[in-house]
Design a protein around this motif. Structure first.
Motif, PDB file in Angstrom:
ATOM      1  N   GLU A 160      -5.428   2.500   5.979  1.00 21.69           N
ATOM      2  CA  GLU A 160      -4.117   3.088   5.748  1.00 21.69           C
ATOM      3  C   GLU A 160      -4.149   4.153   4.665  1.00 21.69           C
ATOM      4  O   GLU A 160      -3.418   5.145   4.729  1.00 21.69           O
ATOM      5  N   THR A 161      -5.017   3.986   3.667  1.00 19.90           N
ATOM      6  CA  THR A 161      -5.115   4.990   2.602  1.00 19.90           C
ATOM      7  C   THR A 161      -5.652   6.302   3.150  1.00 19.90           C
ATOM      8  O   THR A 161      -5.119   7.385   2.851  1.00 19.90           O
ATOM      9  N   ALA A 162      -6.696   6.234   3.970  1.00 22.33           N
ATOM     10  CA  ALA A 162      -7.256   7.442   4.569  1.00 22.33           C
ATOM     11  C   ALA A 162      -6.250   8.097   5.510  1.00 22.33           C
ATOM     12  O   ALA A 162      -6.122   9.328   5.557  1.00 22.33           O
ATOM     13  N   THR A 163      -5.516   7.279   6.253  1.00 22.13           N
ATOM     14  CA  THR A 163      -4.508   7.813   7.162  1.00 22.13           C
ATOM     15  C   THR A 163      -3.391   8.492   6.387  1.00 22.13           C
ATOM     16  O   THR A 163      -2.900   9.564   6.765  1.00 22.13           O
ATOM     17  N   ARG A 164      -2.978   7.894   5.300  1.00 27.35           N
ATOM     18  CA  ARG A 164      -1.919   8.467   4.472  1.00 27.35           C
ATOM     19  C   ARG A 164      -2.355   9.841   3.931  1.00 27.35           C
ATOM     20  O   ARG A 164      -1.552  10.800   3.934  1.00 27.35           O
ATOM     21  N   ARG A 165      -3.598   9.958   3.492  1.00 34.31           N
ATOM     22  CA  ARG A 165      -4.102  11.241   2.983  1.00 34.31           C
ATOM     23  C   ARG A 165      -4.100  12.300   4.081  1.00 34.31           C
ATOM     24  O   ARG A 165      -3.733  13.453   3.854  1.00 34.31           O
ATOM     25  N   ALA A 166      -4.513  11.893   5.292  1.00 34.78           N
ATOM     26  CA  ALA A 166      -4.551  12.841   6.408  1.00 34.78           C
ATOM     27  C   ALA A 166      -3.152  13.327   6.763  1.00 34.78           C
ATOM     28  O   ALA A 166      -2.941  14.516   7.035  1.00 34.78           O
ATOM     29  N   LEU A 167      -2.181  12.432   6.733  1.00 33.50           N
ATOM     30  CA  LEU A 167      -0.805  12.824   7.031  1.00 33.50           C
ATOM     31  C   LEU A 167      -0.252  13.747   5.948  1.00 33.50           C
ATOM     32  O   LEU A 167       0.439  14.730   6.240  1.00 33.50           O
ATOM     33  N   ALA A 168      -0.553  13.443   4.695  1.00 29.68           N
ATOM     34  CA  ALA A 168      -0.041  14.252   3.587  1.00 29.68           C
ATOM     35  C   ALA A 168      -0.585  15.673   3.630  1.00 29.68           C
ATOM     36  O   ALA A 168       0.068  16.606   3.130  1.00 29.68           O
ATOM     37  N   ALA A 169      -1.752  15.856   4.239  1.00 33.13           N
ATOM     38  CA  ALA A 169      -2.367  17.181   4.307  1.00 33.13           C
ATOM     39  C   ALA A 169      -1.839  18.024   5.462  1.00 33.13           C
ATOM     40  O   ALA A 169      -2.140  19.217   5.546  1.00 33.13           O
ATOM     41  N   LEU A 170      -1.044  17.437   6.353  1.00 32.55           N
ATOM     42  CA  LEU A 170      -0.542  18.179   7.503  1.00 32.55           C
ATOM     43  C   LEU A 170       0.569  19.133   7.076  1.00 32.55           C
ATOM     44  O   LEU A 170       1.428  18.779   6.265  1.00 32.55           O
ATOM     45  N   PRO A 171       0.585  20.346   7.633  1.00 37.57           N
ATOM     46  CA  PRO A 171       1.639  21.301   7.265  1.00 37.57           C
ATOM     47  C   PRO A 171       2.962  20.954   7.936  1.00 37.57           C
ATOM     48  O   PRO A 171       3.030  20.706   9.144  1.00 37.57           O
ATOM     49  N   ASP A 172       4.023  20.893   7.146  1.00 32.70           N
ATOM     50  CA  ASP A 172       5.392  20.727   7.664  1.00 32.70           C
ATOM     51  C   ASP A 172       5.496  19.547   8.628  1.00 32.70           C
ATOM     52  O   ASP A 172       5.927  19.694   9.789  1.00 32.70           O
ATOM     53  N   LEU A 173       5.136  18.367   8.158  1.00 31.97           N
ATOM     54  CA  LEU A 173       5.196  17.169   9.001  1.00 31.97           C
ATOM     55  C   LEU A 173       6.651  16.824   9.296  1.00 31.97           C
ATOM     56  O   LEU A 173       7.432  16.534   8.396  1.00 31.97           O
TER      57      LEU A 173
END
Length: 408
Positions: free
Chosen positions: A59-72
Motif C-alpha cells: 500500500e505504501t508503494a501504491t500510495r507513492r505511485a498515485l501521488a506522483a500522477l498528474p491531476d488525479l
C-alpha cells in the motif's frame, strides 16, 4: 486529468480507455503483473494507456505511485482482491468512492450471509468453522447437509467445497486445512436450483437491473464456472421481482452506488443469494453487456468514479444488440501450456465465434480445479441467449489446450 485503475479484471481495459477518453481523461493502470492483461495490451495502441509497474500489494508503494500522477481525478477498481485498499486510498486522497467499511463488509462472505439472514433476506444462516474434520458436527447442527464450505474472502471459485454427506464433509474440511485461505472458513446451506447473476448499476441508493446472466458450473470434484449467457429472457413479472430483491439485498449491505455482480440461485421458493461482488462481472461479462446493450457500459463506471450520476441509470435498455454467451476453456491437467488445437476452426462456426486468451504458451498451470486452469474463452452471439450458448459451446469443445510436463 488522470483516472487511475488499481489493477483490473483481465478484460475490459480497452473499453475503459475509450470511456475515460470520452470523459476527457486519460486512464492509468497500476499493476504488479502486466501479463494478466496480455490480450488487452496487445490490442490497444501503444500510447492509449499509461501502465505503471508497482507492487500493488504494497500500500505504501501504491500510495507513492498515485501521488506522483498528474491531476488525479478518480481512482477505480474492478477486482475483489484490491477493492479494500482502493476504497481506503480513494478516501485518503479525497476522491469519490465507496465507504471503506461497506467494501470491507462485502469482501467478507460470512458477514454478508449473516447480515442478510438477520434481515430476513436469506433463509440460510452461516457458521464460521475451523478447517479440520472435527468441525463437521458444528456444520451439521448449524446448516445441515448438504453444505457448502467457503473461504470468506475467496475469489475465482477458489477454496469452495460442496459436501453432500458426512464423508464428503470431513474430506472437505481436511482439504481446507491444507489450503492457504485468504479469510476464514465458513459453512452455509447448499442451494438447489439454477445459478444466475444479476448485473446491476446503483446510484444514490437506487439499483437498476441491467439484465440477468445465466451461469453453468462444473460437476464435482471441481468447483468452477464453465459458461454464461446474456440476457436471460425472463417473464416481466419475474424480472421485476428480481430487480426488487437485488435492490433490497444491496441496500441492506450498504452498496448504494456503482456496478454489482450478484450471484443467486432460483430455488423452489425464490431467489437466494450466493455472493455479492461490488464490481462489474468478471471474465467477458463486461464485454457481453457492452455488445448486448449496444453501449459502452464502462462509461457509467467512469461517471460514477468521478462522482456524477451515470447516464446508464436513466437510458432506455432495449437490448438491441444480439445475445451473447461465452465458454471457458480449461486445461485437463496441470503442466506447461504449449498452445491450442482447434483455434483455426472457430471461423467456421456460426455466431462470429471469437477467442479471448487468458494464458500464453509457456505459462505454468499448477491448478485446473478452479478458474486458474482457464486458458481462454470462446464468445459467440445469436438472437437469444439460449441459441448463443449452443453456438459458443459447440465452438469451444473444438479448442483443446496442449499441456506438457516440460518447459516451453
Amino acid at each position: 486529468m488522470t483516472i487511475a485503475a488499481l489493477e483490473s479484471l483481465s478484460f475490459g481495459l480497452g473499453r475503459m480507455v475509450a470511456a475515460a477518453a470520452d470523459a476527457g481523461h486519460r486512464l492509468c493502470l497500476l499493476t504488479a503483473d502486466r501479463s494478466v492483461y496480455r490480450h488487452e495490451l496487445d490490442t490497444l495502441p501503444g500510447d492509449a494507456l499509461t501502465v505503471i509497474d508497482v507492487d500493488t500489494f504494497d500500500e505504501t508503494a501504491t500510495r507513492r505511485a498515485l501521488a506522483a500522477l498528474p491531476d488525479l481525478a478518480a481512482l477505480l477498481n474492478t477486482t475483489d482482491t484490491w477493492s479494500v485498499p482502493a476504497a481506503d486510498l480513494a478516501a485518503e486522497f479525497g476522491l469519490p468512492g465507496p465507504a471503506p467499511e461497506t467494501v470491507r463488509l462485502l469482501r467478507d462472505k460470512y458477514r454478508v450471509r449473516d447480515l442478510l439472514h438477520r434481515r430476513g433476506l436469506s433463509r440460510s444462516g452461516a457458521v464460521r468453522v475451523a478447517p479440520r474434520p472435527d468441525s463437521a458436527e458444528d456444520i451439521r447442527r448449524a446448516v445441515g447437509l448438504p453444505a457448502v464450505l467457503k473461504d470468506s474472502a475467496g475469489t475465482s471459485s477458489r477454496n469452495v467445497w460442496i459436501a453432500h454427506d458426512e464423508e464428503a464433509l470431513r474430506g472437505a474440511l481436511a482439504d481446507a486445512g491444507r489450503q492457504q485461505l485468504m479469510g476464514d472458513l465458513f459453512a452455509e446451506a447448499f442451494l438447489s436450483g439454477p445459478l444466475y447473476s444479476a448485473e446491476t448499476l446503483s446510484w444514490d441508493g437506487t439499483t437498476r437491473l441491467l439484465g440477468v446472466l445465466s451461469r453453468q458450473t462444473s460437476r464435482q470434484p471441481a468447483v468452477r464456472e464453465e459458461a454464461a449467457a446474456f440476457p436471460v429472457a425472463l417473464p416481466q413479472a419475474e424480472s421485476a421481482a428480481i430487480e426488487r430483491w437485488v435492490g433490497d439485498v444491496l441496500h441492506a449491505t450498504g452498496h448504494h452506488s456503482g456496478f454489482a455482480h450478484v450471484e443467486f440461485v432460483v430455488t423452489s421458493t425464490g431467489p437466494e443469494l450466493v455472493e455479492i461482488n461490488r464490481r462489474i462481472g468478471g471474465a467477458l461479462v463486461g464485454e457481453v453487456l457492452c455488445r448486448s446493450l449496444g453501449t459502452n457500459v464502462y462509461t457509467a463506471m467512469m461517471e460514477e468514479a468521478l462522482g456524477s450520476r451515470p447516464r446508464l441509470m436513466d437510458a432506455p435498455l432495449e437490448h438491441d444488440g444480439p445475445a451473447h454467451a461465452f465458454v471457458l476453456v480449461y486445461a485437463d491437467r496441470p503442466g506447461v501450456l504449449k498452445g491450442w488445437h482447434g483455434l483455426e476452426e472457430l471461423a467456421a462456426f456460426p455466431g462470429e465465434a471469437r477467442w479471448y486468451p487468458t494464458r500464453a504458451p509457456g505459462d505454468v498451470l499448477p491448478h485446473v480445479g478452479d478458474q486458474r486452469g482457464c486458458t481462454g474463452i470462446v464468445l459467440a452471439e445469436a438472437a437469444t441467449a439460449e441459441l448463443a450458448q449452443h453456438r459458443a459451446w459447440s465452438a469451444a469443445v473444438r479448442v483443446w489446450p496442449v499441456v506438457t510436463d516440460d518447459g516451453p
